[in-house]
Design a protein around this motif. Structure first.
Motif, PDB file in Angstrom:
ATOM      1  N   ALA A  21       8.590 -12.857   0.643  1.00 12.24           N
ATOM      2  CA  ALA A  21       8.721 -12.946   2.099  1.00 12.24           C
ATOM      3  C   ALA A  21       9.476 -11.746   2.656  1.00 12.24           C
ATOM      4  CB  ALA A  21       9.442 -14.245   2.478  1.00 12.24           C
ATOM      5  N   ASP A  22      10.513 -11.291   1.950  1.00 13.82           N
ATOM      6  CA  ASP A  22      11.270 -10.124   2.404  1.00 13.82           C
ATOM      7  C   ASP A  22      10.427  -8.861   2.324  1.00 13.82           C
ATOM      8  OD1 ASP A  22      13.467 -11.710   2.866  1.00 13.82           O
ATOM      9  OD2 ASP A  22      14.414 -11.284   0.931  1.00 13.82           O
ATOM     10  N   VAL A  23       9.617  -8.770   1.274  1.00 18.79           N
ATOM     11  CA  VAL A  23       8.752  -7.590   1.128  1.00 18.79           C
ATOM     12  C   VAL A  23       7.734  -7.543   2.260  1.00 18.79           C
ATOM     13  CG1 VAL A  23       6.973  -6.517  -0.310  1.00 18.79           C
ATOM     14  CG2 VAL A  23       9.051  -7.464  -1.371  1.00 18.79           C
ATOM     15  N   GLU A  24       7.121  -8.679   2.523  1.00 16.13           N
ATOM     16  CA  GLU A  24       6.128  -8.707   3.604  1.00 16.13           C
ATOM     17  C   GLU A  24       6.761  -8.393   4.956  1.00 16.13           C
ATOM     18  OE1 GLU A  24       4.487 -12.593   3.103  1.00 16.13           O
ATOM     19  OE2 GLU A  24       2.976 -11.901   1.643  1.00 16.13           O
ATOM     20  N   GLY A  25       8.053  -8.707   5.111  1.00 14.73           N
ATOM     21  CA  GLY A  25       8.739  -8.395   6.351  1.00 14.73           C
ATOM     22  C   GLY A  25       8.899  -6.915   6.586  1.00 14.73           C
ATOM     23  N   LEU A  26       8.783  -6.120   5.503  1.00 17.99           N
ATOM     24  CA  LEU A  26       8.911  -4.659   5.653  1.00 17.99           C
ATOM     25  C   LEU A  26       7.716  -4.048   6.373  1.00 17.99           C
ATOM     26  CD1 LEU A  26      10.368  -3.636   2.160  1.00 17.99           C
ATOM     27  CD2 LEU A  26      11.591  -3.804   4.342  1.00 17.99           C
ATOM     28  N   ARG A  27       6.604  -4.771   6.424  1.00 17.74           N
ATOM     29  CA  ARG A  27       5.407  -4.229   7.096  1.00 17.74           C
ATOM     30  C   ARG A  27       5.752  -3.906   8.555  1.00 17.74           C
ATOM     31  NH1 ARG A  27       0.649  -5.313   4.299  1.00 17.74           N
ATOM     32  NH2 ARG A  27       0.722  -7.047   2.787  1.00 17.74           N
ATOM     33  N   HIS A  28       6.604  -4.711   9.148  1.00 15.96           N
ATOM     34  CA  HIS A  28       6.918  -4.545  10.563  1.00 15.96           C
ATOM     35  C   HIS A  28       7.992  -3.483  10.799  1.00 15.96           C
ATOM     36  CE1 HIS A  28       4.555  -8.154  10.972  1.00 15.96           C
ATOM     37  NE2 HIS A  28       5.385  -8.814  10.173  1.00 15.96           N
ATOM     38  N   ASP A  29       8.558  -2.970   9.690  1.00 14.39           N
ATOM     39  CA  ASP A  29       9.617  -1.959   9.826  1.00 14.39           C
ATOM     40  C   ASP A  29       9.067  -0.545   9.731  1.00 14.39           C
ATOM     41  OD1 ASP A  29      11.404  -4.019  10.024  1.00 14.39           O
ATOM     42  OD2 ASP A  29      11.887  -4.018   7.885  1.00 14.39           O
ATOM     43  N   ARG A  30       7.766  -0.424   9.548  1.00 14.27           N
ATOM     44  CA  ARG A  30       7.211   0.915   9.368  1.00 14.27           C
ATOM     45  C   ARG A  30       7.185   1.674  10.691  1.00 14.27           C
ATOM     46  NH1 ARG A  30       1.668   0.023   6.191  1.00 14.27           N
ATOM     47  NH2 ARG A  30       1.567  -1.766   7.593  1.00 14.27           N
ATOM     48  N   GLY A  82       0.814  -1.213   0.000  1.00 16.00           N
ATOM     49  CA  GLY A  82       0.000   0.000   0.000  1.00 16.00           C
ATOM     50  C   GLY A  82       0.842   1.255   0.000  1.00 16.00           C
ATOM     51  N   TRP A  83       2.036   1.169  -0.519  1.00 13.77           N
ATOM     52  CA  TRP A  83       2.964   2.296  -0.570  1.00 13.77           C
ATOM     53  C   TRP A  83       3.139   2.773  -2.002  1.00 13.77           C
ATOM     54  CZ3 TRP A  83       7.691   0.000   2.559  1.00 13.77           C
ATOM     55  CH2 TRP A  83       7.297  -0.254   3.886  1.00 13.77           C
ATOM     56  N   SER A  84       3.787   3.923  -2.141  1.00 15.87           N
ATOM     57  CA  SER A  84       4.239   4.345  -3.467  1.00 15.87           C
ATOM     58  C   SER A  84       5.486   3.546  -3.816  1.00 15.87           C
ATOM     59  CB  SER A  84       4.576   5.842  -3.463  1.00 15.87           C
ATOM     60  OG  SER A  84       5.732   6.078  -2.662  1.00 15.87           O
ATOM     61  N   VAL A  85       5.798   3.493  -5.096  1.00 16.02           N
ATOM     62  CA  VAL A  85       7.000   2.784  -5.524  1.00 16.02           C
ATOM     63  C   VAL A  85       8.235   3.442  -4.910  1.00 16.02           C
ATOM     64  CG1 VAL A  85       8.445   2.169  -7.497  1.00 16.02           C
ATOM     65  CG2 VAL A  85       5.959   1.934  -7.657  1.00 16.02           C
ATOM     66  N   GLY A  86       8.203   4.771  -4.882  1.00 16.09           N
ATOM     67  CA  GLY A  86       9.343   5.487  -4.317  1.00 16.09           C
ATOM     68  C   GLY A  86       9.562   5.138  -2.861  1.00 16.09           C
ATOM     69  N   ARG A  87       8.474   5.099  -2.098  1.00 22.25           N
ATOM     70  CA  ARG A  87       8.612   4.775  -0.678  1.00 22.25           C
ATOM     71  C   ARG A  87       9.147   3.357  -0.497  1.00 22.25           C
ATOM     72  NH1 ARG A  87       3.863   4.448   3.993  1.00 22.25           N
ATOM     73  NH2 ARG A  87       5.266   3.801   5.691  1.00 22.25           N
ATOM     74  N   PHE A  88       8.642   2.435  -1.330  1.00 24.75           N
ATOM     75  CA  PHE A  88       9.121   1.060  -1.211  1.00 24.75           C
ATOM     76  C   PHE A  88      10.615   0.971  -1.515  1.00 24.75           C
ATOM     77  CE2 PHE A  88      10.434  -2.694  -3.615  1.00 24.75           C
ATOM     78  CZ  PHE A  88      10.408  -3.631  -2.588  1.00 24.75           C
ATOM     79  N   GLU A  89      11.044   1.586  -2.615  1.00 28.31           N
ATOM     80  CA  GLU A  89      12.443   1.473  -3.009  1.00 28.31           C
ATOM     81  C   GLU A  89      13.368   2.086  -1.965  1.00 28.31           C
ATOM     82  OE1 GLU A  89      12.778   3.143  -6.920  1.00 28.31           O
ATOM     83  OE2 GLU A  89      11.956   1.334  -7.887  1.00 28.31           O
ATOM     84  N   VAL A  90      12.992   3.227  -1.424  1.00 22.62           N
ATOM     85  CA  VAL A  90      13.822   3.877  -0.403  1.00 22.62           C
ATOM     86  C   VAL A  90      13.860   3.038   0.870  1.00 22.62           C
ATOM     87  CG1 VAL A  90      13.988   5.881   1.126  1.00 22.62           C
ATOM     88  CG2 VAL A  90      13.535   6.202  -1.313  1.00 22.62           C
ATOM     89  N   THR A  91      12.697   2.527   1.280  1.00 19.85           N
ATOM     90  CA  THR A  91      12.636   1.713   2.500  1.00 19.85           C
ATOM     91  C   THR A  91      13.429   0.421   2.323  1.00 19.85           C
ATOM     92  OG1 THR A  91      10.427   2.594   2.987  1.00 19.85           O
ATOM     93  CG2 THR A  91      11.092   0.582   4.135  1.00 19.85           C
ATOM     94  N   ALA A  92      13.294  -0.198   1.149  1.00 18.34           N
ATOM     95  CA  ALA A  92      14.025  -1.441   0.891  1.00 18.34           C
ATOM     96  C   ALA A  92      15.531  -1.199   0.922  1.00 18.34           C
ATOM     97  CB  ALA A  92      13.607  -2.009  -0.466  1.00 18.34           C
ATOM     98  N   GLU A  93      15.947  -0.105   0.315  1.00 19.53           N
ATOM     99  CA  GLU A  93      17.385   0.201   0.297  1.00 19.53           C
ATOM    100  C   GLU A  93      17.904   0.460   1.706  1.00 19.53           C
ATOM    101  OE1 GLU A  93      20.480   3.370  -1.808  1.00 19.53           O
ATOM    102  OE2 GLU A  93      18.353   3.373  -2.332  1.00 19.53           O
ATOM    103  N   ARG A  94      17.159   1.215   2.469  1.00 19.53           N
ATOM    104  CA  ARG A  94      17.587   1.507   3.843  1.00 19.53           C
ATOM    105  C   ARG A  94      17.643   0.239   4.697  1.00 19.53           C
ATOM    106  NH1 ARG A  94      13.769   6.868   4.716  1.00 19.53           N
ATOM    107  NH2 ARG A  94      15.116   8.347   3.594  1.00 19.53           N
ATOM    108  N   GLY A  95      16.768  -0.702   4.380  1.00 23.23           N
ATOM    109  CA  GLY A  95      16.745  -1.938   5.143  1.00 23.23           C
ATOM    110  C   GLY A  95      17.685  -3.000   4.613  1.00 23.23           C
ATOM    111  N   GLY A  96      18.464  -2.645   3.588  1.00 22.01           N
ATOM    112  CA  GLY A  96      19.414  -3.605   3.031  1.00 22.01           C
ATOM    113  C   GLY A  96      18.769  -4.670   2.178  1.00 22.01           C
TER     114      GLY A  96
END
Length: 260
Positions: free
Chosen positions: A251-260, A225-239
């Motif tokens: 599975a890695d993408v779904e794990g980002l839900r808990h990093d918000r 439920g994010w913008s592409v930009g938000r996802f890419e930045v969050t993914a990069e910051r999370g390694g």
């Protein structure tokens, strides 16, 4: 430079980037004015390419004009007294130039021994006895690229074979190229026919499993439920880095839900 692939330059790309014709680049290579490719033996790295622009004027001056074709449509290139160039050597052996290139690619013909670009008379005299072996190994067809190889295998096996599967077979050392064209590998039909069914099925299944278990950046953003930009930045910051085909493990993408 930033618009080029991270995998460097193929011959066509390098020629355009330097403001040269492709035939000028090839002749400059034959004359030793441009160093051999340093990435996988068929592409030039960015670092090496950056050393060339300042030399273009000198290179073009030494390359000269393109020879005019003769009445039979062939280019007239008188043989140098200093051994044989690739075209001359191929003609002297009674083989096609692509067969000579493929023979070099397979190690059946040694590298040029005169300044790294021409074969001496002494070395050339050792090669006629190898012609039969060269023809037996390289065949009478230059081969087909990965896209057509995939089409051929799909038609022969009824499997959903894609170009990426042919590339995977190559990367795993299962499928050996017979040569290359403009930096891209070519495969002999007999090599494709020799593939074991289980080897082909395995790479197809691996690709399909990964596609089913992964998401594009747009799909990942939609899932969260994010913008592409938000996802890419969050993914990069999370390694979190993309895997094959630039896709992310679900599975890695779904794990980002808990990093918000």
């Amino acid at each position: 430079m930033s618009s080029q692939s991270q995998e460097g330059f193929g011959p066509v790309q390098l020629a355009r980037w330097l403001g040269m014709k492709e035939w000028q680049l090839r002749r400059a290579q034959n004359l030793g004015l441009i160093p051999p490719p340093d990435l996988h033996a068929h592409r030039w790295s960015h670092a090496l390419a950056r050393t060339l622009p300042d030399r273009v004027e000198q290179i073009l001056a030494e390359v000269g004009e393109r020879p005019e074709p003769t009445a039979d449509g062939k280019t007239s290139r008188p043989r140098s007294r200093e051994g044989f160039g690739p075209v001359q050597l191929a003609r002297s052996l009674g083989i096609q130039e692509w067969q000579l290139r493929h023979a070099q690619f397979r190690g059946l013909v040694p590298p040029p021994d005169i300044e790294g670009r021409r074969w001496s008379d002494a070395l050339a005299e050792t090669l006629p006895d190898r012609v039969e072996q060269i023809l037996a190994e390289v065949g009478d067809h230059p081969g087909i690229g990965s896209e057509k190889s995939a089409q051929y295998l799909a038609e022969r096996t009824a499997l959903d074979v894609q170009r990426a599967d042919v590339q995977a077979l190559h990367e795993r050392g299962i499928l050996r190229p017979t040569g290359e064209f403009r930096g891209w590998p070519l495969y002999a039909v007999k090599e494709l026919d020799a593939l074991a069914p289980d080897q082909l099925l395995a790479v197809v299944a691996d690709r399909q499993r990964w596609l089913a278990a992964s998401l594009t950046n747009a799909e990942a953003a939609e899932l969260l439920g994010w913008s592409v930009g938000r996802f890419e930045v969050t993914a990069e910051r999370g390694g979190l880095a993309p895997g094959r085909f630039g896709r992310y493990a679900r599975a890695d993408v779904e794990g980002l839900r808990h990093d918000r």
